[in-house]
Design a protein around this motif. Sequence first.
Motif, PDB file in Angstrom:
ATOM      1  N   ARG A 179       6.981   6.908  47.886  1.00 14.96           N
ATOM      2  CA  ARG A 179       6.411   5.591  47.578  1.00 14.96           C
ATOM      3  C   ARG A 179       6.497   5.284  46.097  1.00 14.96           C
ATOM      4  N   SER A 180       6.348   6.295  45.241  1.00 15.59           N
ATOM      5  CA  SER A 180       6.415   6.081  43.796  1.00 15.59           C
ATOM      6  C   SER A 180       7.840   5.943  43.291  1.00 15.59           C
ATOM      7  N   MET A 181       8.826   6.381  44.084  1.00 13.75           N
ATOM      8  CA  MET A 181      10.218   6.379  43.629  1.00 13.75           C
ATOM      9  C   MET A 181      11.032   5.207  44.145  1.00 13.75           C
ATOM     10  N   ARG A 182      10.741   4.728  45.358  1.00 16.32           N
ATOM     11  CA  ARG A 182      11.683   3.793  45.979  1.00 16.32           C
ATOM     12  C   ARG A 182      11.685   2.415  45.338  1.00 16.32           C
ATOM     13  N   PHE A 183      10.652   2.080  44.550  1.00 17.38           N
ATOM     14  CA  PHE A 183      10.622   0.787  43.868  1.00 17.38           C
ATOM     15  C   PHE A 183      10.993   0.892  42.385  1.00 17.38           C
ATOM     16  N   ARG A 184      11.434   2.052  41.945  1.00 14.01           N
ATOM     17  CA  ARG A 184      11.777   2.221  40.530  1.00 14.01           C
ATOM     18  C   ARG A 184      12.985   1.359  40.187  1.00 14.01           C
TER      19      ARG A 184
END
Length: 537
Positions: A141-146
């Motif tokens: 969840r913290s990576m896919r919107f980077r």
Amino acid sequence: MSLLTTLARLEAVRSGRAQPLATVRHRHLAERPFVLVPLTAAGETGAPLAALLGCDRERPVLLTVPQPLDRDLRFAFLARLADELLPYLEGFGESVELIERTGKDPESGERTTEIRELCAEAPQLIVPNQGGIEWLGVLGRSMRFRRTAEDADPGPFPAPPRVPLLGRWLTHLAERAQVPGSSLLLPLTGVLARHWATGQSSLEDAHLGALLGWIAPPDGERGESAALRAENGRDAQGQLVCPPAGPATDPDFDRAVLGPAITRYDAARDAARVARDGAAAQGVDDADEAKDFNDLSGESADRALAAHVVAARAAEIDALLEAVLLPVWQQVWQGIDLLRTLPPGAHVAERWEGDRWSYTGHRDRLAAGEPPQPIRDDAVTAARKLAQREREQTRLDLQEALDDPLAMAEHRLAGQAFAGEVVSVEPAYDTSGRSPKPRPLVTVRTADRPHVEAGSELHRANGPSAQKAELAGVDEAAGLLTVRLLSGMGRKKEPEPRSVPEPGDQVCFTLFELSARQSAPLPEPEDTPWTHGGPPQ
């Protein structure tokens, strides 16, 4: 907890060794699974500290973050994690098989044929316990919107291009892990606890070392002592001999070992920064840092020495974290070896095919350029996911009962099934129609006491597919049940060979259907009223 599981736990306490809960393996095990042992910083949700990972049992890859509070070091960790994990996840997308599916056109009603691709295999990630799955979900969840440098607006801290791609894969795997029976992402403690009952609580079974202590204790030792040593045993320095499976670290390890090591690393980085800033003020070329500090003098030697100290402090932290992760790494492979001793259940391949369809669908969505998974599902999507998980749980329970006599024994103890030996078979026919239909009467001697009355619907578990029956009579004194077969015998006057059991055969009948019912279809999002998350009018 079922009665059979309770009895198995009591037997484990008496014998000092875990008792089997299954005769077959109910989860798929890949020939080349990817093992990932994560470690997170205490007090920092989702902050990676280290990971030991790979497909090679003898040569795992160690990734660490010497200072978990440093944003740049954390992003570098995620980039290296993507470099190690993505080739494995994407490596199964090329080999496909063509599947032909038929259906009806919703408008014309004509029969149509569709050819679809299905990946021949799919990846499998194995983590020590459920905490590892939750950590991967938070990480995804913290990576896919980077944002990356390739985006139109990369922002102040752009991530490497493959970091958000790994986040989408981890999110998909974590969501798929919530589907009962899925094997794309497995928590090893949960799989082992499904197949063996220990003499401890379900909460204690979440400790991989304690669980293995019950299942495979050392020679001459009881399971409770092996589990107690795995949980509480410490060395001369007061550190755990068998570190927990994570992802959290031991507080004593943080206080006495890891904390001072990170403090020394921070001090070395501060000294290197001071030396670098001083050299920059004097106009010293940065290329001098690449030389051996023994060949330098003055400011250049100080900078090179400071950089060397930073590298040494980072290597010290690597060694400390590797020592914590290696025992868990070895325990995970030991657990995999134990699971491989069990033959796979008959329906395991069918459920793995569902995982392959899930993997293929996500591969296609990525190739089509669809956006990342949303933070929250809309009402229709959430309802569909819930219905799928409920349906798959029912399907899993039924298939495990059909594959495993021990799983079926739980239903027999609950009065929902009975098994026994066929005593006699009496031919009979239904003459109410134009042609007589076979309706043989099968008398079964059984010690089970099913909660069933005459005329109740039954289903034969070890016979032809979907063979229905009904209870024709009960002789409780003699332990005899007479069953009338209603289907699964062919369309001719005489039953097909082996469709009717013979005297001496072992049979099993259930009071519940042997296939999961389909739930009512849900409306499309655009047809859903605004009260349930649809578009407002």
